[in-house]
Every structure is written in structure tokens, then in C-alpha cells.
Design an enzyme around this catalytic site. Structure first.
Site, PDB file in Angstrom:
ATOM      1  N   ASP A  12     -39.731 -17.623  45.777  1.00 33.05           N
ATOM      2  CA  ASP A  12     -40.154 -16.228  45.630  1.00 33.05           C
ATOM      3  C   ASP A  12     -41.623 -16.012  45.968  1.00 33.05           C
ATOM      4  O   ASP A  12     -42.049 -14.883  46.201  1.00 33.05           O
ATOM      5  CB  ASP A  12     -39.988 -15.800  44.166  1.00 33.05           C
TER       6      ASP A  12
HETATM    7  C1  BGC Z   1     -42.550 -16.700  39.760  1.00 34.61           C
HETATM    8  C2  BGC Z   1     -41.265 -17.167  40.362  1.00 34.61           C
HETATM    9  C3  BGC Z   1     -40.196 -16.190  40.005  1.00 34.61           C
HETATM   10  C4  BGC Z   1     -40.590 -14.769  40.352  1.00 34.61           C
HETATM   11  C5  BGC Z   1     -39.563 -13.838  39.830  1.00 34.61           C
HETATM   12  C6  BGC Z   1     -42.865 -15.310  40.223  1.00 34.61           C
HETATM   13  O1  BGC Z   1     -44.041 -14.892  39.643  1.00 34.61           O
HETATM   14  O2  BGC Z   1     -43.581 -17.595  40.119  1.00 34.61           O
HETATM   15  O3  BGC Z   1     -40.941 -18.450  39.892  1.00 34.61           O
HETATM   16  O4  BGC Z   1     -39.045 -16.499  40.732  1.00 34.61           O
HETATM   17  O5  BGC Z   1     -41.830 -14.449  39.826  1.00 34.61           O
HETATM   18  O6  BGC Z   1     -39.783 -12.528  40.198  1.00 34.61           O
HETATM   19  C1  NOJ Z   2     -37.327 -18.564  39.729  1.00 27.02           C
HETATM   20  C2  NOJ Z   2     -36.352 -17.562  40.265  1.00 27.02           C
HETATM   21  O1  NOJ Z   2     -35.477 -17.155  39.248  1.00 27.02           O
HETATM   22  C3  NOJ Z   2     -35.582 -18.142  41.414  1.00 27.02           C
HETATM   23  O2  NOJ Z   2     -34.725 -17.173  41.939  1.00 27.02           O
HETATM   24  C4  NOJ Z   2     -36.502 -18.680  42.453  1.00 27.02           C
HETATM   25  O3  NOJ Z   2     -35.726 -19.270  43.455  1.00 27.02           O
HETATM   26  C5  NOJ Z   2     -37.472 -19.678  41.866  1.00 27.02           C
HETATM   27  N1  NOJ Z   2     -38.173 -19.094  40.765  1.00 27.02           N
HETATM   28  C6  NOJ Z   2     -38.480 -20.189  42.892  1.00 27.02           C
HETATM   29  O4  NOJ Z   2     -39.398 -19.229  43.236  1.00 27.02           O
END
Ligand code: BGC
Ligand code: NOJ
Length: 817
Positions: free
Chosen positions: A483
């Protein structure tokens, strides 16, 4: 250091001190009513949706402080204590918290008064039951006061935590005998209320927080408890709570058991209940009548235990390694069920206010629970697909109550569509139920735009096939699995970082990871086409997949590992040419799992895939697992986005993201490296890290999302336990890739890839209604390779067990060699 121990016979983790490094929590609930409960009785309850129908209040930004909860205050003389230690924190003479499957039991004592508190949500009712048993272990009579306490949330938890100007005027309660009704927002919604009751006459009650706690006191020292009696307050606005006061006397050796029930009720649709303040108490009366006696409660508790025993019987192993057995047979599958129930909405690190069900997350979670609850998995797939857009792209999230896509978050995460194929293919392999593909599903929840599920999968595949960038690799969009890798950002203005160009509008970022997914899930889609005898489509899909495989080898290979991406300027990301972020874990795992570069070389040198995995081992491996990338970013890069905003070693910036460690482990099995696959598996597996709980800090019975990487000052520290795709992927990895019990469209295939020092193991697998007893003999001490298979004594060729629905049981003997 440990703070408890595993009790495998009872399928419990037993916590022996309330002062764990973080709250160690558990989940209660199996259908619609859920509670979070920590090892000090903290947490909250909700019905169906943690944001919209929250029963009790929790304080945010609160870990590890952890308040509120369901609290019981025991006041004997001047001593006040709680069975869960919080909130008074009076030192206890003994304390134990047992987290089991869907229930938690506290057993504590102070001055030889023993309190046992059992908390669970019954399978068939929308309530949390607390059975509190108090026993006098002295030779003298004991006389003491008991106060219960919960604080109500005004239903919409987001509004509750922000809209005070309105909410301080809306609270409404009603009290009848030992039952307290919470009626707030009844005017607005007119269909639901909460009830909190005890099966014992009360000496008093409070429903106003100010009256019970005192204006300037805290839950650690409520004024009513200090005085020894409640004031019978009725809340008008402000903060409605519920407290029962019961004065008790216990003769030496005597016990008393009290049943407290916190329930969610709905008024029948009837005009007479639409008048302000009028509720129909019948649903509550019926609910409470079912839990008036200890016997009734214990019968419901037994039903819950049976529910879990049956559920977890779908996959059980016996190996020589007790830690592996307990993870596979109990805790990993349990966590998979929790991710089914919660997705990423409610944990001690997800507030329950924001994220509902993730499209990507829920599709991956399916991989971990489809064998446990295939019928519910079926519905989940249809719900997810119904939010998809007609062009195959997807809302990134949807709300569980409405099942509608979340417009605020929107779409544009270009890996999302392919995960729908992954989840559906897993369902088909598990159940063989191809009828799901004919189920009509809407696009974007629009009844006028509907197509069978198969058409949704087709559009998922086509979306990627038709959104490629300058190198022929898939466009990444806002981000892919990672993400935080936001490669189409051009603005440094906060809040304006997503300036995505259109797909054909100039240079746009591409993802090698999505290319790997396209190959892996494209092949799975082709298998589905094949099973449906869509030969032309199958061939066309395989052609696209083969072309993508070539593109990855041409444009996605950096020399010693797979590139991660190209940014919007067509600069490589995850390459030797980069100063930081030279190698990323995700494409190595996904491309090798997809079989890219796995061909054996003619001169015997390592295959491309083997070189990629060796680079992972050399550059990314640490004692606590494999970090996401290296070197960590030390400054913010607008062209890379959020990833570079984290301090080095945390989260996506070179943290150990537990979710993609199993991809490497799976990839190692693709190359036949069983010992290395298991070594990778063990590094992030909580049961093997139990002894280091002071470092890892999170619960030793569940996976956490990430552990601090080697660049972080707190290397090895876990964060964000429970709601993570790690649960599903590690279960897939161990159950299918390592232990090798693999569902396929044609039936079960047995193809283990294990450490060579294992001599063998057994597995009972209930698959499409047949119970398979599988014995794996590894006296040859190999890592992989099946020498022979017999099914009910008859030899079979190959590793596939022909599926025979007529059998109830099936004995499979596999000799490796
Ligand atoms: C986090 C990710 C997460 C995302 C969800 C980010 O700030 O680092 O791990 O998947 O937010 O929206
Ligand atoms: C957490 C999110 O829930 C997941 O969808 C994503 O793939 C990982 N973070 C990595 O960013």
C-alpha cells in the site's frame, strides 16, 4: 522471557501475569455479535459492524493502557480488586487468564476470596455472557460488595468519539429490577437497544458515569465503589453506563455464581414501538431467560466448545514438533477465523472506526478459512465480487453492514482484481462447487448491472491484461500489495499525493509484483476455463500469461533478483541501480511461486528463481525473519510515496512484514528446498518466539503484521497483532506447500516439501466430506519427491488421490524418496 504457557490439551494460552508487554487479547463471537477481550478484561463489544453498531466504549490511542472493559469490582473492607487486575490494579494473590477458542477465563484471588470469570459469546445469541463465580476459601464468613461496570457507546463509534455537542444530549436508559436497558439513538434508528443484566437481585445500580465514577475520579477509583453503594442514577445524556451493586455473604467454603449478560436486541417492526423512548422488552426478556442459570450457561459454553472442535477438525497434524502441531492444529486456524470475522476492522491496532473489509485482504483471508467454513466463504466471495466495478477494477474496501464499496477510499489498487481470482480458485479447489461461477453478482452493487461470478473473474484478468505500461508490465495504479509504494505521486502537497495519470496518459508506474500475480493467478484462471471446457479462452489466457512471463524475464529481472517496479519516470525500483531500496521481497516470492524462472539450467548453474531466492537469503534475511527491502529509505521520496515516510526498519520501510515471509517459504518449496522453507516459516511463527516475548511483545499465540527490521532500534519487536493476511498465507504455506496436502480442482494432491531430518508425520484432512487419514513416511530423509502412494491399500500413480465422494474415510500412505 515468557509470560505464560500453551495448554495444548485445552487449546488455551495461559497468561500468568497481568503485566504482559502489551495487552494480549482474544476474540469472542462466531456469527454476528463480537467482543474483544484482553488479559485484563479490557475491550469492547459490537454487533456486526465495529463502527456502526458498537455496544460499549473503548478509549483510543490507548495501547498498552487498555481501557474500558467489562469490569467487576470486589470490595471487601477497604480492599478493592478486580479479577482481571485492571482497572484498580490491586496486587492479586493469584492471577491467571486463559484465552481459549472463543472464550476467556480469569481465575484470581485476594485474601482467600477466589473469583473465576468466564466470558464468551454463545453460538446462537447476540450477547456476551460473563459467568462470575466467587468462592470463600477461608474458615470465616466473608461479607463483601460486588459492582459490575460497563460504559455504553452511543452506537456509531466514529460519531461517538467526535460529535460531543450532539451526543452529550442523547443518552437514554431504563432500569427494571436487575436489568439496565440502553436506549440511546432509539429515536433515530427506532429498532435496536442494548441490555445489561444479572440473574440476581441487586442492592443498587448506576447508569450515569458521573454518578458511578465521580466527576473527577477514574475507573481505577470509582466513587460508588469507594462509598460501597450505588446511587440509583438515571443517565440523561452525557455518558450512560451500567453498574449493578450486589452485597454478598459467603460462608466458609461456599460459592456463588452470577450470570451477567450484555445483549443486543431489536424491536419488532411495529408502529407502537416507534414512539420516543418506548422499547419492546420481549426480545431482551427472551434472551435473558435463556441464561438464568449456571446450567444454561454451561450448556451454551459446551456448544461453543463443540463448535470449535468440529471446525478445527478439518485439518489436523501430528508431527514430532509440538510447536508446529499447536500452531497448525489450533492457533493459526483460529486466527484465520478471526480474520474472516473481522477482516481488518477491529483489533487493538485497528480502531474499528475506519477500515471495514478490504477487497484484497478479504480475498487473501479466504485462502486460510475456506476449508473451515466453505459455505460462508462462498457468500463472502459473492459479497466481495458484488462491489467490483464493471471494468474489473475494485473498491479497495467495503463496509460489512451495508456490503457497499467505500467511496472515500475508492479504487485504483491494481492488484485488487487478481486477488478475486485467487480467492475463488481456492474455493473451487476446496469444494469442487463450480455452481458458484454461475451466481449472478452485481457490479458496484448496482442491481441493473449484473453478471455471473465467472464474468467477474474474466474482467479481473482482463483488467490487468489491458492496463500495462511502457515495459509491458502491469500498471501499479495507486499501489499494489504494498500500500505504501505510491509510484504515481507528483505533488509534495500533503493530501495531494495521489496525482495519478490516466493509464494511457504519459509515463506511468508499473509493478513486477502484479506481473507475478498475473502469471500465478492467470494460470489458475486458465485451469478454471479448462474445467469449464472454455478451450479457446483457456488458450488465449495462457498465451497472455506466457507473454507476461517473458516480459518479466526481459524487463523485470535485475541480474540477481526480480525488480520491484518502474516508477512514473520509468526508473527502476528495487534494482542495483538504486541507492536505497535495491531489493524487495515481494516480487521474489510472487514470481517464484508463479513458476517464473524456475526452468532447470543446462549447465547445472542455479536457475533464475534460485538466484532470486539466494539474493533474498543473502540480503534480506535476519534472525527474526525477512525484511521487506534493503537498504531502508533514509529520506522521503515523493516519487516513492508513503514507504519512504516510515523510519528505517518499520512497516513497509524495511520492516519484517510477516505477510510476505511465507511467500518466500512457499517459493523455496517450488524449488524443492524443504529445510530452507521450514527455516523461513519458523522465523516469524509466534510459537517459536514465545521465549522472546519481552522482545516481540505481541501475543505468542498469533501472528502480527510486522516486526521491526534490522535497521530499527527495536529489531524483533512485533506490531499489529491478529488482523493480518499473515494468518492465511502462513497456513497456506505450512498446510499446502510444506506439509503438502494440496486441494486441486481434481481432488487432493500430496506433495510434501519438508526438512530432510523429519522422519514423517500424519495428517487428518476432511475434504469435500471425506475424511482422509494421511501418513507420510520420510525414512529416506529427503526434502521432497514422492516415491509411492497407496490409497486404501491400492497403489496409485502420481500424487493425486482420485476423489471418490462415495467414501466416508480414506487411508492414504505416502512414501517419500
Ligand atoms: C500502512 C499499510 C496499510 C495501509 C492501509 C498504511 O499506512 O502502512 O500497512 O496497508 O496504511 O490503508
Ligand atoms: C496491510 C494491508 O491490510 C494490506 O492490504 C497490505 O497489503 C499490507 N498492509 C502491505 O502494505
Amino acid at each position: 522471557m515468557k509470560f505464560g504457557y500453551f495448554d495444548d490439551v485445552n487449546k488455551e494460552y495461559v497468561i500468568t501475569t497481568p503485566k504482559t508487554p502489551l495487552p494480549w487479547i482474544n476474540y469472542l463471537g462466531t456469527q454476528d455479535f463480537f467482543s474483544l477481550i484482553s488479559n485484563t478484561a479490557g475491550g469492547y463489544s459490537f454487533y456486526k459492524d465495529a463502527k456502526l453498531l458498537r455496544l460499549t466504549r473503548y478509549r483510543y490511542n490507548n495501547s498498552p493502557m487498555d481501557q474500558n472493559g467489562r469490569y467487576y469490582y470486589i470490595k471487601e473492607g477497604d480492599t478493592v480488586w478486580n479479577p482481571g487486575w485492571q482497572p484498580v490494579q490491586t496486587p492479586l494473590d493469584s492471577y491467571q487468564c486463559r484465552h481459549g477458542l472463543g472464550y476467556t477465563v480469569f481465575e484470581s484471588s485476594k485474601n482467600s476470596l477466589n473469583a473465576k470469570l468466564l466470558a464468551f459469546v454463545p453460538v446462537h445469541d447476540n450477547c456476551e455472557i460473563n459467568l462470575l463465580t466467587l468462592t470463600n476459601y477461608t474458615d470465616a464468613e466473608k461479607e463483601f460488595d460486588l459492582f459490575s461496570y460497563i460504559e455504553f457507546c452511543l452506537w456509531n463509534a466514529a460519531d461517538d468519539s467526535s460529535n460531543f455537542q450532539r451526543n452529550f444530549s442523547t443518552g437514554e436508559v431504563e432500569v427494571a429490577g436487575s436489568t439496565i436497558y440502553h436506549k440511546t439513538e432509539y429515536r433515530e434508528r427506532r429498532n435496536h437497544y442494548a441490555v445489561y443484566s444479572v440473574n440476581h437481585p441487586v442492592n443498587g445500580f448506576d447508569t450515569s458515569r458521573d454518578a458511578f465514577i465521580g466527576l473527577y475520579n477514574s475507573p481505577a477509583d470509582p466513587q460508588a465503589v469507594r462509598k460501597g453503594f450505588c446511587s440509583g442514577s438515571i443517565a440523561h445524556g452525557w455518558a450512560p453506563v451500567a453498574s449493578h451493586h450486589i452485597h454478598l455473604k459467603l460462608r466458609p467454603g461456599d460459592s456463588v455464581s452470577l450470570v451477567f449478560v450484555l445483549g443486543y436486541c431489536e424491536n419488532p417492526k411495529d408502529k407502537k414501538f416507534s414512539a420516543p423512548g418506548v422499547i419492546n422488552k420481549e426480545p431482551a426478556d427472551r434472551l435473558l431467560a435463556r441464561y438464568q442459570t449456571t446450567e444454561q450457561v454451561m450448556a451454551a459454553f459446551q456448544e461453543l466448545k463443540d463448535y470449535w472442535t468440529t471446525l478445527l477438525s478439518a485439518y489436523t497434524i501430528q508431527t514430532e514438533d509440538v510447536r508446529l502441531n499447536r500452531m497448525v492444529n489450533i492457533w493459526n486456524q483460529y486466527q484465520c477465523m478471526v480474520t474472516f470475522n473481522m477482516s481488518r476492522s477491529a483489533s487493538y491496532y485497528e480502531s474499528g472506526l475506519g477500515r471495514g473489509m478490504g477487497f484484497r485482504d478479504s480475498c487473501q483471508d479466504l485462502l486460510g478459512f475456506v476449508h473451515l467454513i466453505p459455505e460462508r466463504a462462498r457468500q463472502r466471495i459473492l459479497d466481495i465480487a458484488a462491489t467490483q466495478f464493471p471494468d474489473g477494477s475494485a473498491y479497495h474496501q467495503y463496509q460489512p453492514l451495508t456490503k457497499r464499496g467505500n467511496m472515500d477510499v475508492g479504487s485504483g489498487f491494481n492488484d485488487d482484481p487478481l486477488w478475486l481470482i485467487a480467492g475463488t480458485a481456492a474455493y473451487l479447489r476446496e469444494t469442487g462447487d463450480f455452481s458458484i461461477l454461475e451466481e449472478p453478482c452485481t457490479f458496484d452493487n448496482d442491481a441493473d448491472s449484473t453478471a455471473p461470478l465467472m464474468e467477474h473473474l474474466r474482467r479481473s484478468f482482463q483488467y490487468t491484461a489491458t492496463h500495462k505500461g511502457p515495459h509491458g508490465l502491469p500498471l501499479i495504479g495507486r499501489a499494489d500489495w504494498n500500500d505504501c509504494l505510491n509510484l504515481n505521486c507528483f505533488s509534495e502537497e500533503p493530501g495531494e499525493s495521489f496525482q495519478t495519470t490516466g493509464p494511457n496518459d504519459g509515463p506511468v508506474a508499473e509493478s513486477v509484483f502484479i506481473a507475478g500475480m498475473f502469471v500465478k493467478y492467470g494460470r489458475e484462471y486458465a485451469e478454471i476455463c479448462d474445467a469449464l471446457r472454455l478451450d479457446d479462452e483457456r488458450d488465449a489466457v495462457l498465451k497472455e500469461v506466457a507473454a507476461m512471463e517473458e516480459t518479466v524475464m526481459d524487463a523485470g529481472w535485475d541480474g540477481d533478483w526480480f525488480l520491484r517496479a518502474y516508477d512514473a519516470m520509468s526508473n527502476p525500483v528495487g534494482s542495483k541501480l538504486c541507492e536505497e531500496g535495491q531489493i524487495f521481497i515481494e516480487p521474489q516470492g510472487m514470481c517464484v511461486m508463479a513458476g517464473i524462472g524456475t526452468d532447470i539450467t543446462e549447465d547445472g548453474s542455479p536457475s533464475t528463481a534460485a538466484r532470486a531466492l539466494r539474493s533474498v537469503e543473502e540480503r534480506l534475511d535476519t534472525r527474526y525473519g525477512i525484511i521487506l527491502q534493503t537498504p531502508a529509505y533514509t529520506t522521503y521520496h515523493v516519487e516513492l510515496g508513503e514507504i519512504s515516510s516510515y523510519p528505517p526498519g518499520y512497516k513497509e520501510n524495511a520492516g519484517i512484514f510477516c505477510h510476505n515471509n511465507p511467500w518466500i517459504s512457499c517459493a523455496e518449496t517450488v524449488l524443492g528446498h524443504g529445510s530452507r522453507a521450514f527455516e523461513v516459516f519458523k522465523k516469524t511463527c509466534p510459537a517459536y518466539l514465545e521465549d522472546q516475548s519481552e522482545i516481540r511483545r505481541t501475543e505468542p499465540y498469533v501472528y502480527c503484521q510486522m516486526m521491526a527490521g534490522r535497521d530499527a532500534p527495536t529489531h524483533g519487536e512485533g506490531k499489529n497483532s491478529w488482523l493480518t493476511g499473515t494468518a492465511a498465507w502462513t497456513f497456506t504455506c505450512i498446510s499446502q506447500y510444506i506439509l503438502g496436502i494440496q486441494p486441486t480442482l481434481q481432488g487432493l494432491r500430496i506433495n510434501p516439501c519438508i526438512p530432510s531430518d523429519w522422519s514423517g508425520y500424519t495428517c487428518r484432512r476432511i475434504y469435500r466430506g471425506v475424511s482422509y487419514d494421511i501418513t507420510i513416511d520420510n525414512s529416506a530423509h529427503v526434502e521432497s519427491g514422492v516415491a509411492s502412494v497407496t490409497v486404501d491399500g491400492q497403489p496409485v500413480t502420481g500424487t493425486l488421490i482420485p476423489f471418490d465422494a462415495g467414501k466416508k474415510t480414506c487411508k492414504v500412505e505416502v512414501v517419500l524418496g
